[in-house]
Design an enzyme around this catalytic site. Sequence first.
Site, PDB file in Angstrom:
ATOM      1  N   ASN A  92       0.808  -1.217   0.000  1.00 42.48           N
ATOM      2  CA  ASN A  92       0.000   0.000   0.000  1.00 42.48           C
ATOM      3  C   ASN A  92       0.844   1.271   0.000  1.00 42.48           C
ATOM      4  OD1 ASN A  92      -2.673  -0.753  -0.187  1.00 42.48           O
ATOM      5  ND2 ASN A  92      -2.908  -1.100   2.018  1.00 42.48           N
ATOM      6  N   HIS A  93       0.276   2.320  -0.587  1.00 41.98           N
ATOM      7  CA  HIS A  93       0.755   3.688  -0.467  1.00 41.98           C
ATOM      8  C   HIS A  93      -0.281   4.471   0.339  1.00 41.98           C
ATOM      9  CE1 HIS A  93       3.469   3.684  -4.297  1.00 41.98           C
ATOM     10  NE2 HIS A  93       3.349   2.457  -3.811  1.00 41.98           N
ATOM     11  N   ARG A  94       0.126   5.602   0.852  1.00 39.27           N
ATOM     12  CA  ARG A  94      -0.878   6.503   1.416  1.00 39.27           C
ATOM     13  C   ARG A  94      -1.752   7.046   0.292  1.00 39.27           C
ATOM     14  NH1 ARG A  94       0.549  11.169   5.665  1.00 39.27           N
ATOM     15  NH2 ARG A  94      -1.670  11.479   5.258  1.00 39.27           N
ATOM     16  N   TYR A  95      -3.049   7.143   0.574  1.00 41.99           N
ATOM     17  CA  TYR A  95      -3.930   7.723  -0.438  1.00 41.99           C
ATOM     18  C   TYR A  95      -4.996   8.618   0.204  1.00 41.99           C
ATOM     19  CZ  TYR A  95      -6.595   3.524   0.854  1.00 41.99           C
ATOM     20  OH  TYR A  95      -7.232   2.525   1.552  1.00 41.99           O
ATOM     21  N   SER A 100       0.143  10.237  -3.375  1.00 33.67           N
ATOM     22  CA  SER A 100       0.378   8.878  -2.906  1.00 33.67           C
ATOM     23  C   SER A 100       1.841   8.473  -3.094  1.00 33.67           C
ATOM     24  CB  SER A 100      -0.528   7.900  -3.662  1.00 33.67           C
ATOM     25  OG  SER A 100      -0.255   7.953  -5.061  1.00 33.67           O
TER      26      SER A 100
END
Length: 220
Positions: A92-95, A100
Amino acid sequence: MTDDQTFPAPDVMHPVKLADGTVHTGTVFLAAAISHPRIHVGDYTYASAHQAPADWARHLAPYTYDFSPERLVIGKFCQIADGVQFITSSANHRYDGISSYPFAIFGRASKSGRPSLPEPGADTIVGNDVWIGQGACILPGARIGHGVIVGAGSVVGGEIADYSVVAGNPARPVRRRFSPQVAARLVHLAWWDWPIEKVVTSEAVICGGDVDALAQVAPR
Protein backbone atom coordinates in the site's frame (compact mmCIF):
# COMPACT_ATOMS: atom_id res chain seq x y z
CA MET A 1 -12.52 -44.73 -2.62
CA THR A 2 -8.98 -43.60 -2.10
CA ASP A 3 -6.81 -45.72 0.18
CA ASP A 4 -5.69 -43.48 3.06
CA GLN A 5 -2.26 -45.12 2.89
CA THR A 6 -1.72 -43.49 -0.52
CA PHE A 7 -2.73 -39.99 0.52
CA PRO A 8 0.38 -37.79 0.78
CA ALA A 9 1.48 -36.33 4.09
CA PRO A 10 1.06 -32.55 4.47
CA ASP A 11 4.82 -32.04 4.59
CA VAL A 12 5.32 -33.55 1.11
CA MET A 13 6.47 -30.86 -1.31
CA HIS A 14 5.03 -32.38 -4.50
CA PRO A 15 1.90 -34.41 -3.69
CA VAL A 16 0.84 -35.22 -7.28
CA LYS A 17 2.43 -38.17 -9.08
CA LEU A 18 2.21 -38.52 -12.84
CA ALA A 19 1.49 -41.75 -14.70
CA ASP A 20 5.20 -42.42 -15.23
CA GLY A 21 5.88 -42.18 -11.49
CA THR A 22 7.50 -38.74 -11.56
CA VAL A 23 6.13 -35.86 -9.51
CA HIS A 24 4.30 -32.85 -10.94
CA THR A 25 6.63 -30.04 -9.90
CA GLY A 26 4.02 -27.40 -10.69
CA THR A 27 1.77 -28.44 -7.79
CA VAL A 28 2.92 -28.13 -4.18
CA PHE A 29 1.55 -28.39 -0.69
CA LEU A 30 2.30 -24.84 0.39
CA ALA A 31 3.04 -25.70 4.02
CA ALA A 32 6.02 -27.67 2.72
CA ALA A 33 6.99 -25.20 0.01
CA ILE A 34 6.94 -21.96 2.01
CA SER A 35 9.11 -21.00 4.96
CA HIS A 36 8.30 -17.36 5.65
CA PRO A 37 7.88 -15.59 9.00
CA ARG A 38 4.79 -13.64 7.88
CA ILE A 39 2.97 -16.37 5.92
CA HIS A 40 1.11 -19.28 7.52
CA VAL A 41 -0.56 -21.97 5.42
CA GLY A 42 -2.64 -24.86 6.75
CA ASP A 43 -2.14 -28.53 5.95
CA TYR A 44 -3.07 -29.91 2.52
CA THR A 45 -3.54 -26.49 0.93
CA TYR A 46 -1.98 -26.63 -2.51
CA ALA A 47 -1.03 -24.18 -5.26
CA SER A 48 -0.38 -24.89 -8.92
CA ALA A 49 1.65 -23.08 -11.58
CA HIS A 50 2.23 -23.92 -15.23
CA GLN A 51 5.88 -23.04 -14.65
CA ALA A 52 6.98 -23.88 -11.12
CA PRO A 53 8.59 -20.87 -9.40
CA ALA A 54 11.81 -21.08 -7.45
CA ASP A 55 10.21 -19.17 -4.57
CA TRP A 56 6.54 -19.91 -3.93
CA ALA A 57 6.20 -17.24 -1.24
CA ARG A 58 7.41 -14.51 -3.59
CA HIS A 59 5.35 -15.95 -6.45
CA LEU A 60 2.10 -15.80 -4.47
CA ALA A 61 2.69 -12.82 -2.17
CA PRO A 62 5.44 -10.63 -3.64
CA TYR A 63 4.85 -7.74 -1.22
CA THR A 64 4.91 -9.81 1.95
CA TYR A 65 8.44 -9.21 3.19
CA ASP A 66 10.22 -10.82 6.13
CA PHE A 67 9.87 -7.49 7.98
CA SER A 68 6.24 -6.81 7.01
CA PRO A 69 3.98 -5.98 9.96
CA GLU A 70 1.01 -7.82 8.45
CA ARG A 71 0.50 -11.55 7.95
CA LEU A 72 -0.97 -13.71 5.21
CA VAL A 73 -2.91 -16.60 6.76
CA ILE A 74 -4.39 -19.35 4.57
CA GLY A 75 -6.42 -22.23 5.99
CA LYS A 76 -6.41 -25.97 5.32
CA PHE A 77 -7.41 -27.78 2.12
CA CYS A 78 -7.43 -24.62 -0.01
CA GLN A 79 -6.94 -24.82 -3.77
CA ILE A 80 -4.97 -22.01 -5.42
CA ALA A 81 -4.80 -21.90 -9.20
CA ASP A 82 -2.05 -20.61 -11.47
CA GLY A 83 -1.51 -16.86 -11.51
CA VAL A 84 -3.17 -16.07 -8.18
CA GLN A 85 -1.52 -13.22 -6.27
CA PHE A 86 -2.02 -11.92 -2.76
CA ILE A 87 -1.35 -8.17 -2.68
CA THR A 88 -0.81 -7.70 1.05
CA SER A 89 -0.73 -4.49 3.03
CA SER A 90 2.96 -3.75 2.58
CA ALA A 91 2.18 -2.95 -1.07
CA ASN A 92 0.00 0.00 0.00
CA HIS A 93 0.75 3.69 -0.47
CA ARG A 94 -0.88 6.50 1.42
CA TYR A 95 -3.93 7.72 -0.44
CA ASP A 96 -5.64 9.92 2.13
CA GLY A 97 -3.74 13.08 1.23
CA ILE A 98 -2.73 15.01 -1.86
CA SER A 99 -0.05 12.64 -3.17
CA SER A 100 0.38 8.88 -2.91
CA TYR A 101 4.11 9.08 -3.80
CA PRO A 102 6.30 7.08 -1.34
CA PHE A 103 9.13 9.59 -0.89
CA ALA A 104 10.44 7.70 2.14
CA ILE A 105 11.59 4.62 0.23
CA PHE A 106 14.20 6.65 -1.70
CA GLY A 107 17.47 7.93 -0.30
CA ARG A 108 19.28 6.98 2.87
CA ALA A 109 17.27 8.87 5.48
CA SER A 110 15.43 6.91 8.16
CA LYS A 111 12.03 5.64 7.04
CA SER A 112 10.63 5.54 10.56
CA GLY A 113 7.70 7.88 11.02
CA ARG A 114 7.96 9.36 7.53
CA PRO A 115 4.72 11.08 6.49
CA SER A 116 4.69 9.52 3.01
CA LEU A 117 4.37 5.97 4.40
CA PRO A 118 1.03 4.46 5.43
CA GLU A 119 0.30 2.99 8.81
CA PRO A 120 0.64 -0.82 9.08
CA GLY A 121 -2.27 -2.56 7.41
CA ALA A 122 -4.51 -5.46 8.29
CA ASP A 123 -3.70 -9.14 7.91
CA THR A 124 -5.07 -11.00 4.88
CA ILE A 125 -7.03 -14.07 5.97
CA VAL A 126 -8.29 -17.00 3.87
CA GLY A 127 -10.48 -19.64 5.50
CA ASN A 128 -10.49 -23.41 4.99
CA ASP A 129 -11.53 -25.23 1.79
CA VAL A 130 -11.36 -22.09 -0.37
CA TRP A 131 -10.96 -22.41 -4.14
CA ILE A 132 -9.25 -19.41 -5.75
CA GLY A 133 -9.49 -19.48 -9.54
CA GLN A 134 -6.92 -18.70 -12.22
CA GLY A 135 -5.39 -15.25 -12.09
CA ALA A 136 -7.40 -13.94 -9.15
CA CYS A 137 -6.00 -11.04 -7.15
CA ILE A 138 -6.58 -10.88 -3.39
CA LEU A 139 -6.30 -7.32 -2.05
CA PRO A 140 -4.75 -6.14 1.24
CA GLY A 141 -6.75 -7.02 4.32
CA ALA A 142 -9.25 -9.26 2.54
CA ARG A 143 -11.00 -11.78 4.78
CA ILE A 144 -12.30 -14.74 2.79
CA GLY A 145 -14.60 -17.13 4.62
CA HIS A 146 -14.62 -20.93 4.68
CA GLY A 147 -15.78 -22.76 1.56
CA VAL A 148 -15.64 -19.68 -0.68
CA ILE A 149 -15.14 -20.03 -4.45
CA VAL A 150 -13.36 -17.12 -6.15
CA GLY A 151 -13.91 -16.87 -9.90
CA ALA A 152 -10.99 -16.67 -12.33
CA GLY A 153 -9.59 -13.17 -12.76
CA SER A 154 -11.51 -11.77 -9.79
CA VAL A 155 -10.19 -8.89 -7.68
CA VAL A 156 -11.23 -9.62 -4.11
CA GLY A 157 -11.27 -7.19 -1.21
CA GLY A 158 -13.19 -6.79 2.02
CA GLU A 159 -15.02 -9.59 3.82
CA ILE A 160 -16.50 -12.54 1.93
CA ALA A 161 -19.11 -14.63 3.71
CA ASP A 162 -18.63 -18.37 4.25
CA TYR A 163 -19.67 -20.57 1.31
CA SER A 164 -20.12 -17.70 -1.13
CA VAL A 165 -19.24 -17.66 -4.83
CA VAL A 166 -17.70 -14.35 -5.91
CA ALA A 167 -16.49 -13.09 -9.27
CA GLY A 168 -15.59 -9.91 -11.11
CA ASN A 169 -13.59 -6.73 -10.58
CA PRO A 170 -14.37 -5.77 -7.93
CA ALA A 171 -15.53 -9.24 -6.88
CA ARG A 172 -19.22 -9.39 -6.04
CA PRO A 173 -21.33 -12.27 -4.69
CA VAL A 174 -22.71 -14.41 -7.50
CA ARG A 175 -24.63 -16.76 -5.23
CA ARG A 176 -24.52 -18.52 -1.88
CA ARG A 177 -23.51 -22.17 -2.07
CA PHE A 178 -25.71 -22.87 0.97
CA SER A 179 -28.12 -20.89 3.10
CA PRO A 180 -26.54 -18.98 6.01
CA GLN A 181 -27.95 -21.57 8.42
CA VAL A 182 -26.46 -24.51 6.52
CA ALA A 183 -23.16 -22.66 6.05
CA ALA A 184 -22.98 -22.12 9.82
CA ARG A 185 -23.62 -25.84 10.35
CA LEU A 186 -20.82 -26.73 7.92
CA VAL A 187 -18.42 -24.41 9.71
CA HIS A 188 -19.38 -26.10 12.99
CA LEU A 189 -18.74 -29.56 11.48
CA ALA A 190 -15.33 -28.29 10.26
CA TRP A 191 -14.43 -31.40 8.28
CA TRP A 192 -11.00 -29.88 7.56
CA ASP A 193 -10.08 -30.44 11.21
CA TRP A 194 -10.92 -34.16 11.17
CA PRO A 195 -8.07 -36.71 11.17
CA ILE A 196 -6.86 -37.19 7.61
CA GLU A 197 -7.83 -40.88 7.69
CA LYS A 198 -11.41 -39.84 8.44
CA VAL A 199 -11.34 -37.17 5.75
CA VAL A 200 -10.19 -39.62 3.08
CA THR A 201 -12.69 -42.34 3.98
CA SER A 202 -15.44 -39.68 4.00
CA GLU A 203 -14.58 -38.35 0.55
CA ALA A 204 -18.00 -39.12 -0.92
CA VAL A 205 -19.96 -37.18 1.69
CA ILE A 206 -17.46 -34.30 1.91
CA CYS A 207 -17.71 -33.82 -1.86
CA GLY A 208 -21.46 -34.48 -1.94
CA GLY A 209 -24.31 -32.15 -1.05
CA ASP A 210 -25.94 -33.97 1.86
CA VAL A 211 -25.10 -32.06 5.03
CA ASP A 212 -27.01 -34.54 7.21
CA ALA A 213 -24.85 -37.36 5.84
CA LEU A 214 -21.74 -35.35 6.65
CA ALA A 215 -22.97 -34.84 10.19
CA GLN A 216 -23.62 -38.57 10.57
CA VAL A 217 -20.00 -39.47 9.77
CA ALA A 218 -18.42 -36.65 11.80
CA PRO A 219 -16.06 -37.83 14.55
CA ARG A 220 -17.75 -37.95 17.95
